[in-house]
Write an enzyme that holds these catalytic residues in place. Sequence first.
Site, short mmCIF file in Angstrom:
data_model
loop_
_atom_site.label_atom_id
_atom_site.label_comp_id
_atom_site.label_asym_id
_atom_site.label_seq_id
_atom_site.Cartn_x
_atom_site.Cartn_y
_atom_site.Cartn_z
N ASP A 1 0.58 -1.09 -0.02
CA ASP A 1 -0.05 0.01 0.14
C ASP A 1 0.78 1.19 0.06
O ASP A 1 0.36 2.26 -0.06
CB ASP A 1 -1.08 0.04 1.08
N SER A 2 2.05 1.01 0.05
CA SER A 2 3.11 2.28 -0.10
C SER A 2 2.78 2.52 -1.68
O SER A 2 3.24 3.90 -1.83
CB SER A 2 4.68 1.66 -0.20
N ASP B 1 -1.13 -6.39 -0.55
CA ASP B 1 -1.26 -5.65 0.94
C ASP B 1 -2.50 -5.22 0.90
O ASP B 1 -3.31 -4.33 0.39
CB ASP B 1 -0.35 -4.67 0.85
N LYS C 1 -0.94 -9.42 2.63
CA LYS C 1 -0.38 -9.14 4.03
C LYS C 1 -1.38 -8.19 4.52
O LYS C 1 -2.02 -7.32 4.10
CB LYS C 1 0.92 -8.42 3.50
N GLU D 1 -1.19 -5.64 8.55
CA GLU D 1 -0.56 -5.06 9.69
C GLU D 1 -1.04 -5.54 10.80
O GLU D 1 -2.57 -5.29 10.97
CB GLU D 1 -0.47 -3.43 9.40
N GLU E 1 9.31 -4.45 10.58
CA GLU E 1 9.32 -3.10 9.95
C GLU E 1 10.03 -2.29 11.36
O GLU E 1 9.40 -2.19 12.33
CB GLU E 1 8.47 -2.45 9.46
O1 KIV Z 1 3.59 -1.17 1.68
C1 KIV Z 1 4.66 -1.57 1.66
O2 KIV Z 1 5.53 -1.25 0.77
C2 KIV Z 1 5.14 -2.20 2.90
C3 KIV Z 1 6.38 -2.61 2.90
C4 KIV Z 1 7.28 -1.25 3.71
C5 KIV Z 1 6.82 -3.75 3.74
O3 KIV Z 1 4.04 -2.54 3.67
#
Ligand code: KIV
Length: 279
Positions: free
Chosen positions: A47-48, A86, A116, A118, A185
């Site tokens: 989600d970056s 994500d 993924k 969090e 992280e």
């Molecule tokens: O969204 C992302 O790129 C991430 C990484 C920083 C692990 O969660």
Amino acid sequence: MTVQKKTIPEIKARKENGPKISMLTAYDYPWALLVDRAGIDMILVGDSLGMVVLGYPDTISVTMDEMIHHTKAVTGVVRGALVVGDMPFGSYNVSAEKAVENANRFMKEAKADAVKLEGGKSMAHVVEAIVGAGIPVQGHIGLTPQTASALGGFKVQGKSAEAAKALIEDAKALEDAGCFSIVLEAIPAPIAAMITESISIPTIGIGAGKDCDGQVLVTHDMVGLFDRFTPKFVKQYAKISETISSAIAEYKEEVENGSFPEEKHSFTMQAEELDKVEK
Ligand code: KIV
């Protein structure tokens, strides 16, 4: 050449057998192609995306539809890497049922191999529900950008003994809930090493030292394409924004002074046809 697609059991086995696991982000066709061609084990459609591609100030406002759109672009081209989608903020913190629904979208619409999310202990029931629905889940603890404001900003986590113990418990809870690996992280290296020792699934570090079972970086950070800020844990392997900027400046100059396009960039036609047009 046929490329073998990485599997979850292969990724898990690397904890024991090595080599260390490589993971990078990608959000579209050209980057996914480059990362996959290089033989990287896992691609995270993180989600970056919100910050490094869409220009948002943070990751909070990234939507499911945006994640699905970009994950599709990645899975369409990837042959070898395991693709992890994500789950964005709001897609798994409402209820376990809603989380399974959204994880299903990653699998059915975007053809991801895993998702993924969090959070530690407090998200274990959600992980359990998604894994129970047959979808592999990667955990993410330590600095969790979606809840960074609750953590007091983008800060290293687990620096007190109490906080470090809580992280170890989070990792164990995620392992028990069925995660196949966990991203760590911004955690002090010795604590990441302890977590790695204390669980049987691979840890993938980002700012968590060298003793994790693998490493992940945001590709746009490590090639120098995102220059709003560069976290301490990023190693910049290239400065491609400089290369791109000078190419664009050169193009502008050549358009303005007429040296582009040259004859080799232009098309011709039969002289007699041209004559007919000119008459
Ligand atoms: O969204 C992302 O790129 C991430 C990484 C920083 C692990 O969660």
